[in-house]
Design an enzyme around this catalytic site. Structure first.
Site, PDB file in Angstrom:
ATOM      1  N   ASP A   1       0.854  -1.188   0.000  1.00 24.70           N
ATOM      2  CA  ASP A   1       0.000   0.000   0.000  1.00 24.70           C
ATOM      3  C   ASP A   1       0.892   1.242   0.000  1.00 24.70           C
ATOM      4  OD1 ASP A   1      -2.189   1.941   1.020  1.00 24.70           O
ATOM      5  OD2 ASP A   1      -3.323   0.098   0.749  1.00 24.70           O
TER       6      ASP A   1
ATOM      7  N   ASP B   1     -12.935   2.339   4.330  1.00 21.38           N
ATOM      8  CA  ASP B   1     -11.748   2.330   5.190  1.00 21.38           C
ATOM      9  C   ASP B   1     -12.085   1.772   6.567  1.00 21.38           C
ATOM     10  OD1 ASP B   1      -9.717   3.097   3.570  1.00 21.38           O
ATOM     11  OD2 ASP B   1      -9.669   5.189   4.195  1.00 21.38           O
TER      12      ASP B   1
ATOM     13  N   LYS C   1      -4.008  -0.906  -6.759  1.00 19.89           N
ATOM     14  CA  LYS C   1      -5.053  -0.236  -5.975  1.00 19.89           C
ATOM     15  C   LYS C   1      -4.955   1.242  -6.325  1.00 19.89           C
ATOM     16  CE  LYS C   1      -6.380   0.590  -1.126  1.00 19.89           C
ATOM     17  NZ  LYS C   1      -6.042   0.237   0.262  1.00 19.89           N
ATOM     18  N   TRP C   2      -6.034   1.803  -6.874  1.00 15.85           N
ATOM     19  CA  TRP C   2      -6.037   3.170  -7.412  1.00 15.85           C
ATOM     20  C   TRP C   2      -6.835   4.048  -6.453  1.00 15.85           C
ATOM     21  CZ3 TRP C   2      -4.497   4.782 -12.592  1.00 15.85           C
ATOM     22  CH2 TRP C   2      -4.863   6.106 -12.906  1.00 15.85           C
ATOM     23  N   ASP C   3      -6.145   4.901  -5.719  1.00 17.04           N
ATOM     24  CA  ASP C   3      -6.805   5.646  -4.643  1.00 17.04           C
ATOM     25  C   ASP C   3      -7.090   7.098  -5.039  1.00 17.04           C
ATOM     26  OD1 ASP C   3      -7.862   5.940  -2.085  1.00 17.04           O
ATOM     27  OD2 ASP C   3      -6.130   4.999  -1.120  1.00 17.04           O
TER      28      ASP C   3
ATOM     29  N   ASN D   1      -7.906  10.429  -2.492  1.00 15.10           N
ATOM     30  CA  ASN D   1      -8.126  10.654  -1.066  1.00 15.10           C
ATOM     31  C   ASN D   1      -8.538  12.051  -0.629  1.00 15.10           C
ATOM     32  OD1 ASN D   1      -7.950   8.166   0.256  1.00 15.10           O
ATOM     33  ND2 ASN D   1      -5.758   8.083  -0.143  1.00 15.10           N
TER      34      ASN D   1
ATOM     35  N   CYS E   1     -10.436   2.823  -5.212  1.00 17.41           N
ATOM     36  CA  CYS E   1     -10.524   3.168  -3.794  1.00 17.41           C
ATOM     37  C   CYS E   1     -10.610   4.678  -3.716  1.00 17.41           C
ATOM     38  CB  CYS E   1      -9.270   2.669  -3.067  1.00 17.41           C
ATOM     39  SG  CYS E   1      -9.210   3.072  -1.314  1.00 17.41           S
TER      40      CYS E   1
HETATM   41  C1  GLA Z   1      -6.730   5.526   1.825  1.00 15.18           C
HETATM   42  C2  GLA Z   1      -7.177   4.109   1.549  1.00 15.18           C
HETATM   43  C3  GLA Z   1      -6.515   3.165   2.498  1.00 15.18           C
HETATM   44  C4  GLA Z   1      -5.016   3.278   2.350  1.00 15.18           C
HETATM   45  C5  GLA Z   1      -4.595   4.718   2.569  1.00 15.18           C
HETATM   46  C6  GLA Z   1      -3.137   4.908   2.246  1.00 15.18           C
HETATM   47  O1  GLA Z   1      -7.202   5.984   3.035  1.00 15.18           O
HETATM   48  O2  GLA Z   1      -8.561   4.002   1.621  1.00 15.18           O
HETATM   49  O3  GLA Z   1      -6.931   1.844   2.275  1.00 15.18           O
HETATM   50  O4  GLA Z   1      -4.659   2.844   1.059  1.00 15.18           O
HETATM   51  O5  GLA Z   1      -5.325   5.613   1.763  1.00 15.18           O
HETATM   52  O6  GLA Z   1      -2.725   6.202   2.466  1.00 15.18           O
END
Ligand code: GLA
Length: 726
Positions: A364, A546, A474-476, A478, A524
């Site tokens: 991650d 999360d 995993k493509w986030d 935030n 994500c």
């Molecule tokens: C987000 C994602 C988490 C993790 C963090 C990493 O909050 O939802 O699962 O990957 O970022 O910073």
């Protein structure tokens, strides 16, 4: 034939396997007549012009329709319909009026894609028929094509609109919904979803009252707060009875999902792009296409409505290799070590994965730039050699040799002000000149309306993937958007930025899908902040929340299951006490809850006791065995954790030979928890054997009486696996 047009009556009949959607052309208007159980024949008597003028004007020269009181398919603003419009435009002379009349129609076999946007697709032409109704405003020369695609076997109709400026000057689109449906009554319940980070898609239900009920987002993402779906039911409908209508938007940005009960006790649903903050400049000769809205109806309650959506999304929205194969059992490093890792630690975790039967390890956040916390480095997509000498390749080679695949986290749409990328390109983020830039989690959002920025994102991800050894991304995403300007676009187009952003994002994702068909992409956004049908087109699974706490997940998964497939919900067994809620839950409960989704672990496998290691080994093996049934079987909600002291569900294989059922007691009531769980969807005449107890039951007993749930311990659970033996 699922679409029939009768030129004598002007009736359009759209038939799916179990319902009909009927419209009629009258005086050039496209009227809505009926949406319900399947019906054939002439439905034109269903239109009732009641002449309820109240204060609403009549249309001159056309039978005197009171536009405000007739059921319209694509209502426009400017004449005498004063309810929420689907389309609102500003003409070159400043007039705010669109007056559409039907000028033509065509029915075509199959279904086209929508350029630049995600959409439901067909595998062969016979699966689907498309009706295109052509409408024209003869004064402005604005043409609107309404698309209705009928996937008969899926019980699905999709809708979108294409707006073409055939006039000589520039016009503006102020609102352009994907679908509107008028209902001739208001005695419905509205099932709405709400939430926030770590509490997505909880469910509320209330009678529809007069006024507008709107779920929407203006956050630059479909968001944690409301998800782009709307469900309404007849009063008192439940899982297995009553009418249920659903709308799901295939889009990841700002949306509106509205149902309003109006003055004449009629209701109007409008679903599409959020008109708030939106305005699209459409020059002469240009066209604009809305995102697609997927609609379904069930006369037998919510269970079937959910099945219709989840089936079409899994089979005709998700794409690629992983659409049909069981997803790998994975372990994600986030809750195992957050930013606190180096290569040696990752290799140790990977070795444990190999021993425990975990098929994929995900690194991650924290492997790139100088990122040791969340204050820096987004945009600098090169390996942090200090933490990871030898790079990702060293780890992937090590793991791949042991049969474990490697996955990696990116947050490509973002830029940290403290990054090499920002120092080189401070103008690459969304911003307005001479205005401060609000940071969320110490980061800004890249301007994906720009091609150079999209190319940078694409290349940064592709470069790492081209090095090989990576099977999963995993493509986030935030944070939500603020100060969402793009100075290069010019002053007239600033309200287009959000939609253009998603066109940019979708183009990047499409290119990555094409170049890396073997890679499994997981979406994500701080968990489920962009859990929508738009993203599912590019990535078949989403980190659901999360909040990895099994008890909290019960509500989140329940709400998500209303329209999305279980295979799209990433669900992991995390540590106890849980990192978000501090709940202490037995391993079996965490497993039973995570099992329903695309399954994995979110814990440090090197810190497990021997007993826990055995549990991980056993559960990973069990998921590999039954994961296919869980992904492709039919999911049934049996208890509602929002309103009951427990939650229960089951998944039944298509041939009804296997049923996997789960139960969790969420609130103990001393001497009062005497639940029995009646299952659904089994073969009533078959004999089933429960795997862990060896007990046998007839299908009708399991469905009509059910199974005792003999746990009185809070947060404890039961997992049943029932297999047909006769
Ligand atoms: C987000 C994602 C988490 C993790 C963090 C990493 O909050 O939802 O699962 O990957 O970022 O910073």
């Amino acid at each position: 034939m699922s679409i029939i047009y009768d030129s004598a009556t002007g009736q359009y009949s759209l038939h799916t396997k179990n319902y009909s959607y009927i419209m009629q052309e009258r005086e050039g208007f496209l009227l809505h007549l009926y949406w319900g159980k399947k019906t054939f024949g002439d439905c034109t008597y269903m239109f009732r012009e009641q002449g309820r003028a109240a204060f609403s004007p009549r249309m001159e020269n056309c039978d005197g329709f009171i536009l405000d009181d007739i059921p319209l398919e694509y209502p426009c603003w400017g004449r005498a319909d004063m309810r929420t419009p689907a389309l609102e435009m500003t003409n070159p002379d400043g007039s705010v009026i669109v007056d559409l009349r039907v000028v033509g129609r065509r029915i075509v076999q199959g279904k086209q894609g929508i350029k630049g946007l995600p959409a439901i697709y067909c595998e062969n032409e016979n699966e689907c028929e498309t009706l295109v109704v052509e409408m024209l405003d003869s004064v402005s020369n604005i043409k609107v094509e309404l698309y209705y695609c009928v996937l008969e076997d899926y019980d699905i109709i999709t809708r979108y609109a294409r707006i073409i400026n055939n006039g000589e000057a520039t016009v503006y689109i102020d609102a352009a919904a994907s679908a509107a449906v008028d209902f001739d009554r208001i005695d419905y319940d509205v099932i709405s979803n709400f939430g926030t980070h770590c509490r997505e898609r909880n469910i509320e239900r209330a009678p529809l009252n007069h006024g507008r009920f709107i779920m929407s987002s203006r956050r630059g993402a479909s968001s944690h707060v409301h998800n782009p779906f709307l469900i309404m039911t007849s009063r008192g409908a439940d899982e297995v009875s009553g009418d249920a209508y659903g709308f799901v938007l295939v889009y990841s940005g700002n949306f509106t999902a509205e149902i309003a009960a109006n003055q004449f006790d009629t209701a109007r649903a409008v679903v599409g792009l959020n008109p708030d903050g939106f305005r699209w400049e459409l020059a002469s000769g240009e066209e604009f296409t809305t995102p697609e809205c997927v609609m379904s109806y069930s006369s037998v309650g919510l269970d079937t409505l959910s099945y219709n959506f989840s089936r079409v999304f899994r089979e005709r929205l998700c794409r690629g290799k992983y659409r049909d194969v069981r997803r790998p059992v994975l372990l994600n490093s986030w809750e195992a070590c957050y930013f606190g890792f180096d290569s040696d630690r990752l290799i140790k975790i990977g070795d444990s994965c190999a021993e425990l039967g975990i098929e994929l390890m995900v690194i991650d956040d924290g492997w790139f730039g100088k990122r040791n916390d969340d204050h820096s480095s987004l945009g600098d997509w090169f390996v942090n050699e200090e933490k990871m000498p030898g790079g990702i390749k060293r780890i992937s080679d090590h793991l791949n040799a042991k049969g474990v695949k490697l996955g990696i986290w990116f947050e490509p749409e973002m830029i940290s002000p403290n990054s090499e990328l920002y120092r080189a390109h401070p103008d690459w983020c969304l911003h307005y000149e001479n205005r401060p830039r609000s940071e969320g989690r110490y980061q800004l959002i890249l301007d994906l309306t720009r091609k150079d920025v999209c190319d940078y994102i694409y290349e940064s991800v592709a470069k790492i993937l081209r090095e090989g050894g990576i099977s999963y991304v995993k493509w986030d995403f935030n944070r939500n958007m603020s100060e969402a300007g793009s100075p290069l676009l010019g002053s007239n187009k600033q309200r287009e930025v959000e939609f253009r952003y998603y066109l940019g994002l979708y183009s990047v994702l499409e290119r990555l899908n094409q170049e890396f068909p073997e890679v499994l992409f997981e979406s994500c956004s701080g968990g489920g902040g962009r859990f929508d049908a738009g993203m599912l087109y590019y990535m078949p699974q989403v980190w659901t929340s999360d909040n990895s706490d099994a008890i909290e997940r019960l509500k989140i998964q329940y709400g998500t299951s209303l329209v999305y497939p279980m295979s799209a919900m990433s669900a992991h067994v995390s540590a106890s006490p849980n990192h978000q809620t501090a709940h202490v839950t037995p391993f079996d409960t965490r497993f039973t809850v995570a099992l329903t989704g695309s399954f994995g672990y979110e814990l440090d496998p090197t810190a497990l006791s021997e007993e826990e290691q055995k549990k991980v080994r056993d559960t990973a093996a069990l998921y590999k065995e039954i994961g296919d049934v869980l992904a492709k079987g039919r999911y049934h909600r049996l208890r509602d954790p929002h309103n009951e002291p427990c939650s229960a569900w089951c998944t039944v294989s298509e041939d009804k030979s296997v049923c996997i059922a789960g139960y969790v007691l969420t609130h103990v009531r001393l001497y009062g928890n005497n639940e029995r769980i009646a299952l659904r969807g089994l073969d009533p005449d078959a004999l089933y054997k429960e795997r862990f107890t060896g007990a046998t039951y007839r299908g009708d007993q399991l469905m009509n009486f059910g199974l005792h749930a003999p746990t009185t311990l809070e947060f404890h659970s039961i997992l049943w696996i029932l297999e047909k033996i006769d």
